[in-house]
Scaffold this active site. Structure first.
Site, mmCIF file in Angstrom:
data_model
loop_
_atom_site.group_PDB
_atom_site.id
_atom_site.type_symbol
_atom_site.label_atom_id
_atom_site.label_comp_id
_atom_site.label_asym_id
_atom_site.label_seq_id
_atom_site.Cartn_x
_atom_site.Cartn_y
_atom_site.Cartn_z
ATOM 1 N N VAL A 38 0.806 -1.230 0.000
ATOM 2 C CA VAL A 38 0.000 0.000 0.000
ATOM 3 C C VAL A 38 0.837 1.278 0.000
ATOM 4 C CG1 VAL A 38 -2.091 -0.992 1.046
ATOM 5 C CG2 VAL A 38 -0.305 -0.057 2.535
ATOM 6 N N ASN B 279 -7.689 -1.139 4.745
ATOM 7 C CA ASN B 279 -7.595 -1.917 5.987
ATOM 8 C C ASN B 279 -6.170 -2.348 6.344
ATOM 9 O OD1 ASN B 279 -8.703 -4.157 7.976
ATOM 10 N ND2 ASN B 279 -7.484 -5.248 6.425
ATOM 11 N N SER C 169 -8.644 3.556 14.423
ATOM 12 C CA SER C 169 -8.589 2.724 15.632
ATOM 13 C C SER C 169 -9.079 3.561 16.808
ATOM 14 C CB SER C 169 -7.144 2.292 15.898
ATOM 15 O OG SER C 169 -7.002 1.862 17.231
ATOM 16 N N TYR D 265 1.540 4.108 16.790
ATOM 17 C CA TYR D 265 0.317 3.543 16.205
ATOM 18 C C TYR D 265 -0.851 4.538 16.318
ATOM 19 C CZ TYR D 265 -3.519 0.210 15.364
ATOM 20 O OH TYR D 265 -4.641 -0.423 14.877
ATOM 21 N N ALA E 99 -0.766 7.712 16.685
ATOM 22 C CA ALA E 99 -0.528 8.885 15.838
ATOM 23 C C ALA E 99 -0.863 8.564 14.384
ATOM 24 C CB ALA E 99 0.924 9.334 15.963
ATOM 25 N N SER E 100 -0.446 7.388 13.923
ATOM 26 C CA SER E 100 -0.704 7.027 12.523
ATOM 27 C C SER E 100 -2.201 6.863 12.282
ATOM 28 C CB SER E 100 0.044 5.736 12.144
ATOM 29 O OG SER E 100 -0.532 4.605 12.784
ATOM 30 N N LYS E 101 -2.918 6.353 13.272
ATOM 31 C CA LYS E 101 -4.367 6.179 13.121
ATOM 32 C C LYS E 101 -5.101 7.512 13.277
ATOM 33 C CE LYS E 101 -4.553 1.809 12.194
ATOM 34 N NZ LYS E 101 -5.096 1.296 10.920
ATOM 35 N N ILE F 79 -9.795 -6.307 18.640
ATOM 36 C CA ILE F 79 -10.488 -7.331 17.853
ATOM 37 C C ILE F 79 -9.579 -8.564 17.784
ATOM 38 C CG2 ILE F 79 -11.599 -7.819 15.619
ATOM 39 C CD1 ILE F 79 -12.798 -5.327 17.050
#
Ligand SMILES: NC(=O)c1ccc[n+]([C@@H]2O[C@H](COP(=O)([O-])OP(=O)(O)OC[C@H]3O[C@@H](n4cnc5c(N)ncnc54)[C@H](O)[C@@H]3O)[C@@H](O)[C@H]2O)c1
Length: 244
Positions: A59, A85, A137, A149, A151-153, A182
């Site tokens: 991606v 995703n 998230s 994580y 920050a990226s989300k 999940i």
């Protein structure tokens, strides 16, 4: 069942966890599914199923995206749905975070999502319709001990709004979802720690982790024409974790 009859859907990270569950549900609902993933071994399993075509995609690569869009349009004539995703995680504490960790998470989770919209958005606009759903998230809404994580989300959350504002004029909807914990390969570490699991379940009103199918059901609604007036929305799929 045919809630996605005649739709063509690209699902990134479609070889594992939530993505594979979405691929199966969308195929069962009548869509032609392109499961795009960097993991070719995992892809070979999911693409054995009816109406799921596996393609290799990183991606973060403009060239890869161009190739995939060309191939999908040639093979299936159009693109109706993109589920952004694909993602990776990192559990580094603030004192452990370095630029390498920060950059990797931002490149795959943030920039990868942006590239997906950059390449599929115009193809959808050309047809006057389309639905993009981005996987953010719950960690972008509330503190959960994840840093690069989160920050990226957070960037996924922000660019989803920006894209909804831009693409809406040409009939393309963009929404973001915010899963809690999940049960997938990504959350294996948490699941195998009894104390972490107990803490998360205690902080979750529904008292348990979510299942990939429970995320897939929400994505099905957002991807389908049933959500024809829904764009720029944010939906938590977290058993109420963010309500605490
Ligand atoms: N599992 C959770 O608790 C949880 C919670 C919130 C958000 N999410 C998000 O949901 C999405 C799916 O997560 P999952 O739990 O199913 O994880 P997973 O690890 O099972 O699946 C992620 C998939 O993304 C693929 N991928 C990684 N880097 C890629 C790249 N550069 N190009 C293409 N594919 C790539 C992997 O090969 C894998 O198949 C992710 O964006 C994740 O951040 C998951």
């Amino acid at each position: 069942m045919s809630r996605l009859k005649e739709k063509v859907a690209i699902i990134t990270g479609g070889a594992s966890g939530i993505g594979a569950s979405v691929a199966r549900l969308f195929a069962a609902e009548g869509a032609v599914v392109v499961a795009a993933d960097i993991n070719e071994d995992a892809l070979s399993t999911v693409s054995q199923e009816e109406n799921i075509h596996g393609v290799k995609l990183d991606v973060t690569s403009d060239e890869n995206w161009q190739q995939v869009i060309r191939d999908v349009e040639k093979e299936h004539g159009k693109i109706d749905i993109l589920i952004n995703n694909a993602g990776v995680t990192s559990e580094k504490t603030i004192s452990e975070v370095d630029y390498k960790d920060w950059e990797l998470l931002s490149r795959i989770n943030g920039f990868g999502t942006m590239l997906g919209m950059k390449h599929t958005g115009p193809a959808m606009e050309k047809n006057g319709s389309g639905s993009i759903v981005n996987l953010s998230s719950v960690t972008s809404m509330i503190g959960m001990g994840l840093n690069s994580y989160s920050a990226s989300k957070g960037s996924v959350r922000a660019i989803s709004k920006a894209a909804a504002a831009q693409f809406g004029r040409n009939g393309v909807r963009v929404n973001a979802v915010f899963p809690g914990v999940i049960e997938t390969p990504m959350s294996k570490g948490l699941e195998s720690s009894a104390s972490a699991l107990e803490r998360i379940n205690r902080m979750t009103p529904l008292g348990r982790l979510g299942k990939p199918e429970e995320v897939a059901n929400v994505l099905l609604f957002l991807a389908s024409d049933e959500a024809s007036y829904v764009t720029g929305a944010e939906i938590a799929i977290d058993g109420g974790y963010s309500a605490m």
